[in-house]
Design a protein around this motif. Structure first.
Motif, mmCIF file in Angstrom:
data_model
loop_
_atom_site.group_PDB
_atom_site.id
_atom_site.type_symbol
_atom_site.label_atom_id
_atom_site.label_comp_id
_atom_site.label_asym_id
_atom_site.label_seq_id
_atom_site.Cartn_x
_atom_site.Cartn_y
_atom_site.Cartn_z
ATOM 1 N N THR A 48 4.057 1.653 -8.655
ATOM 2 C CA THR A 48 4.639 0.669 -7.752
ATOM 3 C C THR A 48 3.969 -0.690 -7.950
ATOM 4 O OG1 THR A 48 3.057 1.063 -5.961
ATOM 5 C CG2 THR A 48 5.009 2.499 -6.057
ATOM 6 N N LYS A 49 4.544 -1.712 -7.315
ATOM 7 C CA LYS A 49 3.925 -3.031 -7.392
ATOM 8 C C LYS A 49 2.542 -3.022 -6.755
ATOM 9 C CE LYS A 49 7.858 -6.101 -7.949
ATOM 10 N NZ LYS A 49 8.541 -7.313 -7.476
ATOM 11 N N ALA A 50 2.376 -2.246 -5.699
ATOM 12 C CA ALA A 50 1.058 -2.142 -5.073
ATOM 13 C C ALA A 50 0.040 -1.560 -6.054
ATOM 14 C CB ALA A 50 1.143 -1.285 -3.816
ATOM 15 N N ASP A 51 0.453 -0.552 -6.828
ATOM 16 C CA ASP A 51 -0.433 0.024 -7.842
ATOM 17 C C ASP A 51 -0.800 -1.017 -8.897
ATOM 18 O OD1 ASP A 51 -0.307 2.571 -6.654
ATOM 19 O OD2 ASP A 51 1.525 3.053 -7.772
ATOM 20 N N LEU A 52 0.190 -1.813 -9.276
ATOM 21 C CA LEU A 52 -0.028 -2.823 -10.303
ATOM 22 C C LEU A 52 -0.994 -3.898 -9.824
ATOM 23 C CD1 LEU A 52 1.131 -2.878 -13.136
ATOM 24 C CD2 LEU A 52 2.887 -4.467 -12.354
ATOM 25 N N LEU A 53 -0.846 -4.302 -8.576
ATOM 26 C CA LEU A 53 -1.764 -5.289 -8.004
ATOM 27 C C LEU A 53 -3.190 -4.748 -7.974
ATOM 28 C CD1 LEU A 53 0.303 -6.781 -5.031
ATOM 29 C CD2 LEU A 53 -0.662 -8.062 -6.950
#
Length: 458
Positions: A91-96
């Protein structure tokens, strides 16, 4: 049309050489792949998938740790593609959270990496990185997608973009000039759907009469109504409209085709991967040997978007309602910063055909219209402007009866509040909207499934 032809045949190769790019050979290679029978191509794509996953396992810090915990063996993908489901969706949260650990440790030191930033349309804005080869691949896919709708070397294209306030740096202007000259591209900016802006946009289309117009479908829909209400001769001014950045509804497609007498092509892409899938007017030859009843002609008639399968592996997760499910994409080419099983935040359905694989439409963030000081603005314009300085992760307009409009903003850094206030006043004027600086958790979700909307009424 000698000048556009020369731009394509002379200026593009020159720009390619000066910038140390290699787009044309990638166009040839991808087209060769796409000409391979689908049964053979699908197996080749699965091998590419296993290869990039195996590379990430050994070379990318984030995946090295993840796959070690999972005891994941990429080779098993070749025996059973369902084994891929053992990798959790990114997810984008993981990427951040992963940050630079998603990038090869040597890439930024030794490669001319391109950094782009997601626009926050399906979550917080964040940086993504492309290796030079992946950047060339993305440019090649763009040229191939244009071929799919009949765009040729002597044709011109007109791109409608948001008019951004402030002075553009000289280096960016020089780079944009080369891009326009090399690709027969005309860029037209549009700040709002005011009569003045729509009139200027229409004058540009009339003057240039391009083969292809590209932009948000909501902008072309408003332009169609503008010229229709004034009985302006509109048919034949351009041949094709390519819809980008927003969901293309059937009503918008029908109105644009009827008013302008053009064909409409839908496309799906994002900052993380470039163009993922594109509608195709000229389908390849039909093939046999698969268990699908969807021929290439059927896919064209149904407005399916053909996936650029040599470059991306696309899945849709099971849906709790309806036929569409979350879209999950894996890059097959960006070895320096691979995204594996990345959730784009959009929804669709993957359809296997006899000559390829398709998306059956795309459901994603719906852009809204907001009225500020009597002027209609698309939230896509607001998104483009606010993301320019990379200070805002997301935004939302909140309307309440009898009160002024509130613009809620989530920032990367709270210390940028004064700068963002200045940007908003530059766009809309002092005091045009009330500003509220919030966290993303404070945005209002609506409906039974708690969907995000850019404009909500309370």
């Amino acid at each position: 049309m000698l000048l556009p032809y020369l731009s394509s045949r002379v200026v593009f190769p020159l720009a390619e050489k000066l910038s140390v790019r290699d787009v044309r050979s990638r166009v040839r290679a991808i087209n060769r792949d796409l000409a391979t029978p689908w049964v053979e191509r699908e197996q080749r794509n699965r091998l590419r998938l296993a290869q990039i996953v195996q590379w990430a396992q050994h070379e990318i810090p984030f995946y090295r740790d993840l796959f070690s915990r999972l005891r994941f063996d990429p080779v098993k993908i070749l025996r059973d593609i369902r084994y891929l489901n053992n990798i959790p969706v990114l997810t984008k949260a993981d990427l951040l959270e992963a940050g630079d650990r998603i990038v090869h440790p040597d890439a930024k030191l030794h490669l001319n990496m391109q950094m782009s930033r997601t626009n926050g349309s399906t979550g917080a804005s964040l940086p993504v990185y492309f290796s030079p080869a992946a950047k060339d691949e993305s440019a090649a896919v763009t040229r191939i997608s244009q071929e799919w709708v009949g765009f040729g070397p002597s044709d011109q294209q007109l791109h409608i973009s948001s008019e951004l306030p402030g002075e553009v740096p000289r280096g960016a202007l020089r780079e944009e000039w080369w891009r326009r000259a090399a690709t027969n591209r005309i860029s037209v900016e549009c700040a709002s759907w005011s009569d003045e802006n729509l009139q200027a946009l229409w004058k540009s289309i009339e003057r240039h009469q391009p083969f292809l117009v590209q932009g948000h479908p909501s902008t072309l829909f408003h332009l169609a109504n503008f010229v229709k209400d004034r009985n302006l001769p509109a048919k034949g001014k351009f041949k094709v409209f390519v819809s980008t950045g927003e969901r293309l509804g059937d009503g918008h497609r029908a109105t644009i085709e009827k008013v302008f007498g053009c064909r409409v092509a839908n496309r799906y892409g994002n900052a993380e991967f470039g163009i993922v899938a594109h509608e195709r007017f000229f389908p390849p030859a039909d093939e046999t040997g698969t268990d699908s009843d969807v021929s290439p002609a059927d896919a064209t008639a149904r407005h399916y978007l053909q996936i650029m399968d040599p470059c991306v592996w696309v899945e849709t997760l099971p849906s709790t309602s309806g036929v569409s499910g979350p879209l999950v994409v894996t890059s097959l080419v960006n070895y320096a910063a691979p995204l594996i099983r990345y959730a784009t935040g959009d929804e669709s359905r993957v359809i296997k055909g006899r000559a390829g694989v398709y998306l059956e439409g795309v459901e994603g963030r719906v852009h809204d219209v907001v009225l500020i000081n009597g002027v209609r603005y698309s939230t896509s314009f607001v998104q483009d402007v606010l993301s320019r300085h990379m200070l805002v992760t997301d935004f939302q307009f909140v309307r309440s009866g009898g009160e002024s409009l509130e613009l809620r903003l989530a920032l990367h850094n709270p210390r940028d509040e004064a700068a963002v206030r200045g940007h908003v006043e530059q766009i809309f004027g002092p005091g045009a909207v009330a500003l509220g600086f919030v966290s993303r958790s404070q945005f209002i979700r609506v409906g039974r499934q708690q969907k995000f909307r850019y404009v909500v009424d309370v």
